[in-house]
Design a protein around this motif. Structure first.
Motif, PDB file in Angstrom:
ATOM      1  N   UNK A  93       0.833  -1.209   0.000  1.00 30.06           N
ATOM      2  CA  UNK A  93       0.000   0.000   0.000  1.00 30.06           C
ATOM      3  C   UNK A  93       0.861   1.249   0.000  1.00 30.06           C
ATOM      4  N   UNK A  94       1.905   1.259   0.816  1.00 28.61           N
ATOM      5  CA  UNK A  94       2.796   2.417   0.873  1.00 28.61           C
ATOM      6  C   UNK A  94       3.488   2.652  -0.465  1.00 28.61           C
ATOM      7  N   UNK A  95       3.966   1.575  -1.088  1.00 25.90           N
ATOM      8  CA  UNK A  95       4.681   1.712  -2.362  1.00 25.90           C
ATOM      9  C   UNK A  95       3.777   2.280  -3.455  1.00 25.90           C
ATOM     10  N   UNK A  96       2.565   1.722  -3.576  1.00 24.70           N
ATOM     11  CA  UNK A  96       1.653   2.166  -4.629  1.00 24.70           C
ATOM     12  C   UNK A  96       1.224   3.606  -4.386  1.00 24.70           C
ATOM     13  N   UNK A  97       0.901   3.945  -3.133  1.00 26.09           N
ATOM     14  CA  UNK A  97       0.460   5.304  -2.812  1.00 26.09           C
ATOM     15  C   UNK A  97       1.565   6.315  -3.039  1.00 26.09           C
ATOM     16  N   UNK A  98       2.786   5.990  -2.577  1.00 21.61           N
ATOM     17  CA  UNK A  98       3.910   6.913  -2.748  1.00 21.61           C
ATOM     18  C   UNK A  98       4.259   7.089  -4.218  1.00 21.61           C
ATOM     19  N   UNK A  99       4.212   5.991  -4.987  1.00 23.22           N
ATOM     20  CA  UNK A  99       4.513   6.069  -6.422  1.00 23.22           C
ATOM     21  C   UNK A  99       3.475   6.911  -7.153  1.00 23.22           C
ATOM     22  N   UNK A 173      -3.233   2.920   7.371  1.00 21.96           N
ATOM     23  CA  UNK A 173      -1.898   3.300   7.828  1.00 21.96           C
ATOM     24  C   UNK A 173      -0.935   3.370   6.649  1.00 21.96           C
ATOM     25  N   UNK A 174      -1.048   2.405   5.721  1.00 18.87           N
ATOM     26  CA  UNK A 174      -0.192   2.421   4.538  1.00 18.87           C
ATOM     27  C   UNK A 174      -0.430   3.636   3.660  1.00 18.87           C
ATOM     28  N   UNK A 175      -1.698   4.046   3.529  1.00 18.15           N
ATOM     29  CA  UNK A 175      -2.006   5.244   2.736  1.00 18.15           C
ATOM     30  C   UNK A 175      -1.361   6.476   3.359  1.00 18.15           C
ATOM     31  N   UNK A 176      -1.484   6.612   4.668  1.00 12.69           N
ATOM     32  CA  UNK A 176      -0.922   7.793   5.335  1.00 12.69           C
ATOM     33  C   UNK A 176       0.593   7.852   5.158  1.00 12.69           C
ATOM     34  N   UNK A 177       1.278   6.741   5.464  1.00 14.92           N
ATOM     35  CA  UNK A 177       2.740   6.748   5.352  1.00 14.92           C
ATOM     36  C   UNK A 177       3.183   6.847   3.899  1.00 14.92           C
ATOM     37  N   UNK A 178       2.380   6.295   2.970  1.00 19.48           N
ATOM     38  CA  UNK A 178       2.714   6.439   1.557  1.00 19.48           C
ATOM     39  C   UNK A 178       2.598   7.872   1.066  1.00 19.48           C
ATOM     40  N   UNK A 179       1.726   8.653   1.708  1.00 25.60           N
ATOM     41  CA  UNK A 179       1.560  10.049   1.328  1.00 25.60           C
ATOM     42  C   UNK A 179       2.633  10.966   1.914  1.00 25.60           C
ATOM     43  N   UNK A 180       3.304  10.520   2.969  1.00 27.69           N
ATOM     44  CA  UNK A 180       4.310  11.379   3.602  1.00 27.69           C
ATOM     45  C   UNK A 180       5.740  10.938   3.301  1.00 27.69           C
ATOM     46  N   UNK A 181       5.923   9.708   2.788  1.00 22.39           N
ATOM     47  CA  UNK A 181       7.269   9.208   2.525  1.00 22.39           C
ATOM     48  C   UNK A 181       7.552   9.192   1.034  1.00 22.39           C
ATOM     49  N   UNK A 183       9.238   7.628  -2.457  1.00 17.07           N
ATOM     50  CA  UNK A 183       9.263   6.243  -2.934  1.00 17.07           C
ATOM     51  C   UNK A 183      10.507   5.509  -2.453  1.00 17.07           C
ATOM     52  N   UNK A 184      11.651   6.178  -2.480  1.00 20.20           N
ATOM     53  CA  UNK A 184      12.899   5.503  -2.129  1.00 20.20           C
ATOM     54  C   UNK A 184      12.975   5.144  -0.644  1.00 20.20           C
ATOM     55  N   UNK A 185      12.147   5.757   0.181  1.00 24.86           N
ATOM     56  CA  UNK A 185      12.177   5.461   1.611  1.00 24.86           C
ATOM     57  C   UNK A 185      11.168   4.400   2.019  1.00 24.86           C
ATOM     58  N   UNK A 190      10.136  -2.361   5.881  1.00 23.45           N
ATOM     59  CA  UNK A 190      10.312  -3.708   6.403  1.00 23.45           C
ATOM     60  C   UNK A 190      11.122  -3.719   7.703  1.00 23.45           C
ATOM     61  N   UNK A 191      11.929  -2.691   7.906  1.00 20.42           N
ATOM     62  CA  UNK A 191      12.791  -2.652   9.098  1.00 20.42           C
ATOM     63  C   UNK A 191      11.972  -2.666  10.387  1.00 20.42           C
ATOM     64  N   UNK A 192      10.963  -1.797  10.559  1.00 23.21           N
ATOM     65  CA  UNK A 192      10.158  -1.895  11.790  1.00 23.21           C
ATOM     66  C   UNK A 192       9.114  -3.005  11.745  1.00 23.21           C
ATOM     67  N   UNK A 193       8.655  -3.388  10.540  1.00 26.61           N
ATOM     68  CA  UNK A 193       7.595  -4.384  10.458  1.00 26.61           C
ATOM     69  C   UNK A 193       8.085  -5.786  10.827  1.00 26.61           C
TER      70      UNK A 193
END
Length: 276
Positions: A93-99, A173-181, A183-185, A190-193
């Motif tokens: 979700x984060x990857x798709x949203x950030x991209x 949660x993935x949408x929110x973090x994808x909107x603030x991070x 793509x490269x980050x 996976x580090x905290x997950x």
């Protein structure tokens, strides 16, 4: 020369009409996201590889692990892997949203006469549908390595519903973090997950951990969903005298509710306040 005028419909003011508007736009965006997913062989391969890894994992460690309270480790393990898969879905979700944000797709949606929550709802629809696909493959692979559900099809479907509820909450949660991070980050997610899914009842019962570590693991949102699923599946590993262990079913509903209460408004707020 003729000029074609495009009439933009007015935004609805009635709450029911606004809800209907958001649901329709959410379905349209979700269907579009599914078309993109279907044409992305990388994402499809990723969905297929993890279930294959579970087969290997089950065969390699299945006969070497001891389950608290007795029982087959493979039957103990599989609900944990189901829960871990739902948790790791947040990265997709984060990857798709950030991209989409980096490519300007999100900004194009914001300029269109559509419900502001429709984009987020569409992402949820697409991710839940793909999660159903992932769970189906996981269940088939689990059956191949000896996992079984013992309390009937109704409770088993209820357990799968809890897993999808957990995934639905994590989408926000993935949408929110994808909107603030950027793509490269996102890949660093996976580090905290990974420790979050390891410090749970995913692979080992909290009763087999040191007391202070077991207490943390029992209150992990992943643990609540996994423990409730084990109970519904009739699988081993439903042990513990703590409040969290005895009320895993309640927490399996409470944790997703808390996650959505936090991240739904944050996601909508962030979407509406993206820098143009």
């Amino acid at each position: 020369m003729t000029t074609t005028m495009i009439t933009v419909p007015p935004r609805p003011t009635n709450p029911l009409d606004r809800l209907r508007w958001a649901l329709i736009d959410g379905w349209v965006v979700g269907r579009t996201n599914l078309y993109h997913w279907r044409r992305n062989p990388g994402l499809i391969t990723q969905c297929l590889m993890y279930p294959v890894m579970t087969v290997v994992f089950g065969f390699v460690f299945g006969s070497a692990m001891v389950v608290a309270g007795g029982g087959s480790y493979r039957e103990f393990l599989m609900p944990g892997l189901f829960g871990q898969t739902m948790m790791f879905g947040i990265i997709t979700t984060m990857m798709v949203t950030s991209s989409a944000t980096a490519k300007g797709m999100t900004d194009r949606f914001r300029t269109m006469p559509m419900a502001q929550t429709g984009v987020a709802l569409g992402r949820c629809v697409a991710d839940v549908v793909t999660s159903v696909f992932e769970l189906t493959i996981l269940v088939v692979c689990a059956l191949l390595v000896g996992w079984r559900f013992h309390d009937g099809i109704g409770p088993a479907l209820g357990a799968l519903g809890l897993l999808l509820l957990f995934r639905f909450a994590l989408v926000w949660a993935g949408i929110f973090f994808g909107l603030i991070l950027p793509v490269e980050a996102v890949g660093a997610g996976y580090v905290p997950l990974l420790p979050l899914t390891m410090l749970a009842n995913t692979f080992v019962s909290p009763t087999q951990m040191p007391p202070w570590l077991g207490a943390i693991a029992e209150w992990n949102p992943v643990s609540a969903t996994v423990a409730a699923c084990r109970e519904l599946f009739g699988n081993p590993g439903v042990v513990g005298d703590s409040w969290a262990a005895r009320h895993a079913m309640l927490l399996a509903f409470a944790w997703p509710a808390v996650i959505m209460l936090v991240f739904v408004p944050l996601s909508v707020w962030r979407y509406r306040n993206l820098e143009r």
